[in-house]
Design a protein around this motif. Structure first.
Motif, PDB file in Angstrom:
ATOM      1  N   GLU B  35       0.724  -1.250  -0.037  1.00 31.31           N
ATOM      2  CA  GLU B  35       0.063   0.069   0.038  1.00 31.31           C
ATOM      3  C   GLU B  35       0.855   1.158   0.125  1.00 31.31           C
ATOM      4  OE1 GLU B  35      -3.715   1.723   0.402  1.00 31.31           O
ATOM      5  OE2 GLU B  35      -3.696  -0.182   1.249  1.00 31.31           O
ATOM      6  N   ARG B  61      -5.180  -5.700  10.019  1.00 31.16           N
ATOM      7  CA  ARG B  61      -6.219  -5.807   8.882  1.00 31.16           C
ATOM      8  C   ARG B  61      -5.484  -6.630   7.612  1.00 31.16           C
ATOM      9  NH1 ARG B  61      -6.546  -0.752   5.839  1.00 31.16           N
ATOM     10  NH2 ARG B  61      -4.345  -0.653   6.573  1.00 31.16           N
ATOM     11  N   THR B  63      -4.612  -6.776   4.315  1.00 26.34           N
ATOM     12  CA  THR B  63      -4.239  -5.360   3.522  1.00 26.34           C
ATOM     13  C   THR B  63      -4.134  -5.760   1.828  1.00 26.34           C
ATOM     14  OG1 THR B  63      -2.162  -5.552   3.955  1.00 26.34           O
ATOM     15  CG2 THR B  63      -3.421  -4.428   5.561  1.00 26.34           C
ATOM     16  N   TYR B 715      -3.841   4.737   9.773  1.00 20.29           N
ATOM     17  CA  TYR B 715      -2.789   4.463   8.534  1.00 20.29           C
ATOM     18  C   TYR B 715      -3.060   5.218   7.161  1.00 20.29           C
ATOM     19  CZ  TYR B 715      -7.256   1.765   7.913  1.00 20.29           C
ATOM     20  OH  TYR B 715      -8.780   1.238   8.066  1.00 20.29           O
ATOM     21  N   LEU B 717      -3.014   5.453   2.729  1.00 24.46           N
ATOM     22  CA  LEU B 717      -3.427   4.922   1.548  1.00 24.46           C
ATOM     23  C   LEU B 717      -2.499   5.094   0.512  1.00 24.46           C
ATOM     24  CD1 LEU B 717      -7.255   5.865   1.615  1.00 24.46           C
ATOM     25  CD2 LEU B 717      -6.239   3.673   2.421  1.00 24.46           C
ATOM     26  N   THR B 718      -2.394   4.081  -0.485  1.00 22.95           N
ATOM     27  CA  THR B 718      -1.509   4.062  -1.655  1.00 22.95           C
ATOM     28  C   THR B 718      -1.894   5.443  -2.535  1.00 22.95           C
ATOM     29  OG1 THR B 718      -1.498   1.956  -2.170  1.00 22.95           O
ATOM     30  CG2 THR B 718      -1.026   3.184  -3.901  1.00 22.95           C
ATOM     31  N   GLU B 741     -12.964   1.680   8.340  1.00 25.93           N
ATOM     32  CA  GLU B 741     -13.115   0.100   8.186  1.00 25.93           C
ATOM     33  C   GLU B 741     -13.517  -0.608   9.321  1.00 25.93           C
ATOM     34  OE1 GLU B 741     -10.244  -1.478   5.099  1.00 25.93           O
ATOM     35  OE2 GLU B 741      -8.991   0.030   5.963  1.00 25.93           O
TER      36      GLU B 741
END
Lengths: 294, 841
Positions: B35, B61, B63, B715, B717-718, B741
């Motif tokens: 990610e 998670r 992922t 966290y 994200l890409t 989430e």
């Protein structure tokens, strides 16, 4: 832009005798997608949009990592994200790049009543010539992969061209160029099939007994070949199990179309048929806002 | 990074991005590399494709990384130490560790003094009142006569480190791992089997980690556990091995190397504290000595500390720095306390006049921020906003209008408890600055590679580069000092600023200065008739740096990057003669263009590589060949230990320099979801608790599990980069907004539907967002009890395209931190979850 100059045409929509030129031999090219190592980074989505100068699409977070529900007239490359229970204790998050599959036996081309609007080059790329497209939308039901998208703004259909403009000058498609993991490759289809077979063997050795390359024979094979860990369940990836050109389309193509003088009548028949089956053309075919420019 | 330095000697990725392709096992934990590091992650994929390597993903998670992993195991956020100690225990009990490596390359055989002990969650030496440890209780034992360290090469001595470690981790059985982490035993064992398959000479495995380990109140201990595991498996110093820290920004390694935090000067030299009143005292305090005489002698490379420091002072003050004035040591700012992020903001929040937490000086009245967005990045955003409102002035240098620049806008900050605009007196100056593509310079990546980048386009409008803004500021302050005087004028007026264009220094010139040059002819110490470097020439590397004022060097660690051969960061030769992906002629990799640190440990006692197909360096009878040796090049095997930066010369399974314990122990987060299964009386880390208690303001509230039973993590994200790409609509299209989430079963319980709204509340406040209901977060039973965990990404804020704004994620996070690095605990905190209303932001 018309059909790409210098590329041999294998066949062309609504053309008598297939419309091919067939002067030169050109190997069939393909795009290779290894879903088992795709990380869903969406670099291909951005590269596609930027190379093809496609306007932005207004999207909304609706509870998924997926950019939008499905392809759009100005979004030709979409990573699909699917959470799948693969067995009693198995779980997978399957990520697959969706775009035109560039069928060897393209249903869209068969269904298209506008001469030369959809062409298939000798190298297997299926392209649209917007100048000749009449915006009838018949290609949509012709496609077993739900790819072509009609845009009301220009009354044209649009889809991935496999970056034919790049391929013509010896470059790989934009999505391939952008892929960081190498799960996308471009080249001669026969060598990519060999690469796929090698990767499938690796996956089988890793315990994925049903790993396979998706290259469905029902449409004569495709110029987008996909490595699937769960090759027995292409539907888990959003791919039809045994795709084929819809009977109505092939019937029209094979039986009625060669009779030149009824071609026009057939087109009307087709249009009416489509209207009855799918209703009037909507400007937006998928998401609430998909296709709207921002 | 503190943990890696305490274990191996240097705080950075041990190997390199490309080297990951040489691994047999890639454990990705505390990181979602696919990610957040998609381009670097290709090397993990490469290992899988070409070597049949196994990728193991351990994450709360499932992922993007897990989606391509061969093995996945879930764990509860913040329980990584228990999992890793479980792996060490498994390796020892199943005899799946690399014993010979442990014997020669680690401090496993070293004996610890009798004061050491560990009892009911506390190591020996704990002082209840201060919450600190007396680390002398963790010191090596020495022979009273010879003063040499006691070493038992058989590793049988009951107080030798190997035995202490064995005893320490024996509590972490697979059953205990399941009780603490919630990882089902069979899934843990699957991971253990694969990871410990590398505990031998033939195979080698790597670990990729990132902020998923760092951002905990036990962050350093998690990394210590991982480093210990890799030493036990014999995976450090070898191609395809190492502990690979993936940095969170393209140049964060470079920023840290160049003194990115208050406690260090460039090259990780310690910032002097006030009580170290002269250079001699300072150098005596910081330069390590060693008692290692018994085993391999050590290079103790830090014994060169005086050379690095004096050359840095010469670079800072130029001709004004002389032997007589201690090279200008007096002018260097000294610290009187803790000036890490949370302390600065605590001081700021409590106001310039208040009794402050960090140092003894009053809190700041002004603040300059570049490439930082404090409102977004700090924990406890409500406190950050309030703190800024106490300032007299603030300067923001940015290429977008960031949240920090508009913290005074109560329409935007009311939701976070921001004060009414009318009550804020802060004067805000916003300076348009260039973005990364609008300036030259180097990026130092996670692999320690300095790579030059060339400006792609000019900055728009009146925007200026950061260096120009800072240069103009410095020159203006200098002018004011000249005209009006002020305290310690030498500090400013003596600063060397010898760039061709002083108002907009060329960064190539800055890099030359960082590399260092000879100020006089340098004579060969072995043969004074020979000149090895003429006055004015660039140094070839830190081996030429001196402590007599004849050299200057802005950062000894980067020395060698810009030699007489030119700017080596600009090199782009991808020749790879040994096929291991070292690329010695591509850019420059500190230290000394070495690609794999501690590479001496990649070979056995005789200097033969553990695995001949993947040699790091090899002793050919005369010298070490292969990578740039992390060793005196002509020192035969047996002369020096492999970890030259550690005073005792070996890697540390037991690291007495840590503030919270010499061996990793499982502690719950400061906001603990459950009592500690190992020692309920000591649930969170006692040193972390003591630190959190220093944050005493009304904004520093902590939640408890009875009121906030759900564990939450954050966290990236890409599709987005930190807090500023929500200004970019092509990326907004890919990830249009904030989401939460939530595991399916929990969503069902709360009546939350996918795509609907959910509300998260912590002790600091509430935020709302779109619910992403998913199977990727699993139900985990913790000690028989159901503990849920949820998470959300951090990227949004109240600025940017109004269609793509979103809540500040860090409004939820607490003022808790790691006691070694003061890194905030962003990854584990407590919340409640409920169904959200419609249309509330």
């Amino acid at each position: 832009m018309g059909a790409i100059q210098g590329f041999e045409i294998r066949r062309s929509s609504a053309a008598l005798r297939g419309g091919g030129t067939m002067l030169r031999q050109q190997p069939t090219v393909a795009k290779y997608i290894d879903t088992s190592i795709c990380i869903g980074c969406k670099a291909c989505e951005v590269a596609c949009q930027e190379w093809n100068d496609l306007p932005l699409v207004k999207t909304e977070q609706v509870g998924t990592y997926q950019t939008m529900p499905s392809l759009a007239p100005n979004f030709w490359n979409l990573i699909q994200f699917r959470e799948i229970d693969t067995g009693p204790h198995g779980f997978a998050w399957l990520l697959r790049k969706d775009q035109c599959m560039h069928c060897a036996d393209p249903g869209c081309l068969a269904a298209c009543p506008a001469p030369g609007a959809i062409v298939q080059y000798q190298n297997g790329i299926v392209d649209v010539d917007p100048e000749k497209c009449i915006g009838c939308g018949l290609c949509e039901p012709g496609c077993p992969f739900d790819v072509p998208r009609y845009t009301a703004r220009d009354n044209k259909m649009a889809k991935c061209t496999l970056c034919v403009d790049r391929v013509t000058v010896g470059l790989e498609p934009a999505c391939i160029k952008a892929c960081p993991t190498g799960c996308l490759q471009f080249g001669d289809k026969s060598s990519l099939l060999a690469l796929g077979a090698h990767r499938v063997k690796q996956l089988q050795d890793d315990g994925f007994a049903s790993a396979a390359v998706y290259d469905p024979p029902g449409v004569g094979g495709t110029s987008v070949i996909t490595v699937l860990k769960h090759g027995d369940h292409p539907e888990w990836y959003g791919l039809p199990k045994d795709p084929s050109v819809p009977t109505t389309v092939s019937l029209w193509k094979r039986v009625l179309h060669p009779i030149g003088f009824v071609a026009m009548a057939a087109a009307i028949f087709g249009a009416i048929g489509h209207f009855m089956a799918f209703g009037p053309k909507k400007p937006v075919d998928t998401a609430k806002d998909a296709g709207k420019e921002v | 990074m503190a943990s890696l330095a305490a274990t191996f000697g240097r705080g950075a990725m041990t190997n390199g991005w490309v080297d990951i392709k040489n691994a047999d096992v890639v454990l990705v934990m505390g990181s979602n590399a696919a990610e957040n590091h998609p381009c670097g992650f290709k090397w993990a994929i490469e290992a899988k494709k070409t070597r049949g390597a196994k990728i193991v993903s351990v994450d709360p998670r499932f992922t993007r990384t897990s989606s391509v992993a061969d093995v996945y195991a879930p764990l509860r956020p913040g329980t990584d130490v228990a999992f890793l100690n479980g792996l060490i225990n498994y390796a020892i009990t199943k005899n799946r560790f690399h014993e010979e490596y442990v014997r020669i390359h680690t401090n496993g055989p070293y004996v610890i003094n009798e004061k050491y002990g560990f009892n009911d969650g506390l190591f020996a030496g704990f002082d209840e009142s201060s919450g600190n440890y007396d680390k002398s209780a963790w010191a090596y034992d020495a022979d009273p006569k010879t003063k040499a360290y006691l070493v038992d090469k058989e590793m049988k001595h009951p107080r030798c480190i190997f035995q202490l470690l064995k005893k320490h981790v024996e509590r972490y059985t697979p059953e205990m791992v399941e009780r603490i982490c919630g990882t089902p035993k069979d899934e843990f064992l699957k991971v253990a089997e694969v990871v410990t398959s590398t505990g031998n000479a033939q195979r080698c495995g790597t670990i990729m980690y990132a902020l998923g380990w760092t951002q905990h109140s036990v962050g350093c201990q998690i990394i210590r556990a991982a480093a210990t595991l890799q030493l036990m498996l014999g995976n450090v110093g070898r191609p395809g091995g190492g502990v690979n820290a993936l940095r969170g920004h393209s140049n964060i390694q470079g920023a840290t190397d160049m003194a990115g935090t208050f406690e260090i000067l460039p090259g990780y030299l310690a910032t002097p504290r006030g009580e170290l009143t002269d250079l001699k005292t300072y150098l005596e305090k910081v330069t390590p000595t060693t008692l290692n005489k018994e085993t391999w002698a050590t290079m103790n490379y830090w014994s060169n500390y005086p050379k690095f420091m004096v050359s840095l002072l010469k670079a800072t003050y130029g001709k004004a720095a002389t032997k007589e004035n201690q090279w200008g040591y007096d002018w260097l700012p000294k610290t009187d306390g803790n000036y890490s992020w949370m302390f600065i903001f605590d001081d700021m929040y409590r106001g310039a006049k208040a009794n402050v937490a960090g140092g003894t000086e009053p809190g700041p009245e002004g603040f300059i921020t570049f490439g930082m967005n404090p409102v977004g990045i700090g924990p406890n955003s409500g406190k950050m906003i309030q703190a800024l409102s106490k300032l007299k002035w603030m300067v923001v240098g940015e290429n977008y209008e960031i949240e920090t620049a508009t913290f005074w806008d109560d329409k935007k900050t009311k939701a976070y408890g921001g004060p009414p605009s009318s009550q804020i007196q802060t004067e805000v100056f916003q300076l348009p600055c260039s973005g990364f593509a609008e300036k030259d310079g180097t990026f130092t990546n996670s692999a320690r590679w300095l790579q030059w980048k060339w400006k792609a386009i000019d900055p728009p409008g009146q925007a200026k580069t950061d260096q120009e803004v800072i240069a103009r500021l410095l020159l203006a302050v200098k002018d004011l000092y000249k005209k009006e005087g002020g305290p310690v004028p030498e500090q400013v007026l003596n600063m060397s600023w010898s760039y061709t264009n002083p108002v907009n220094p060329d960064l190539g010139e800055a890099l030359k200065e960082i590399n260092g040059k000879a100020l006089e002819d340098l004579k060969d110490p072995k043969d004074p008739s020979k000149i090895i470097r003429k006055a004015g020439e660039q140094l070839a590397g830190f081996g030429e740096v001196r402590d007599d004022g004849t050299t200057m060097c802005g950062n000894w660690l980067h020395s060698g990057c810009y030699t007489e051969a030119g700017n080596l960061a600009q090199r782009r030769n991808n020749a790879d003669p040994n096929g291991l992906g070292m690329f010695h002629q591509w850019g420059f990799s500190w230290p000394a263009n070495r690609r794999i640190m501690y590479n001496r440990a990649g070979a056995d006692a005789e200097g033969k590589p553990w695995d001949p197909t993947r040699p790091s360096i090899v002793w050919n009878g005369e010298k070490w060949v292969g990578d740039v040796p992390d060793m005196k090049p002509d020192a035969p095997p047996g002369t020096y230990g492999a970890f030259i930066m550690n005073a005792e010369g070996v890697g540390r399974l037991f690291a007495p320099s840590m503030n919270d314990g010499p061996m990793a122990e499982h502690y719950e987060a400061v906001e603990s979801a459950v009592p500690n299964a190992l020692h309920p009386k000591v649930t969170p880390s006692p040193t972390a608790v003591a630190l959190a208690k220093k944050m005493k303001s009304d904004k520093d509230v902590l939640g408890t599990a009875d009121k906030f039973p759900v564990v939450c993590t954050t966290y990236r994200l890409t599709e987005h980069y930190h807090y500023w790409t929500h200004h970019t609509n092509i990326l907004n299209q890919l990830q249009p907004g904030f989401f939460i989430e939530i595991p399916e079963e929990l969503a069902k319980e709360k009546g939350i539907v996918n795509g609907g709204r959910a509300k998260v509340t912590s002790a600091r406040g509430s935020i709302e967002g779109v619910a992403m209901v998913t199977k990727r977060l699993r139900k985990l039973a913790i000690d028989g009890k159901q503990v849920w965990h949820i998470g959300f990404p951090i990227h949004w804020g109240y600025e940017g395209d109004p269609r793509h704004t979103g809540p500040l994620a860090n409004f939820m996070t607490p003022s808790a931190m790691d006691p070694n690095t003061w890194t905030p605990e962003f990854k584990t905190f407590l919340v409640t979850l409920e169904k959200g209303g419609e249309g509330v932001a």
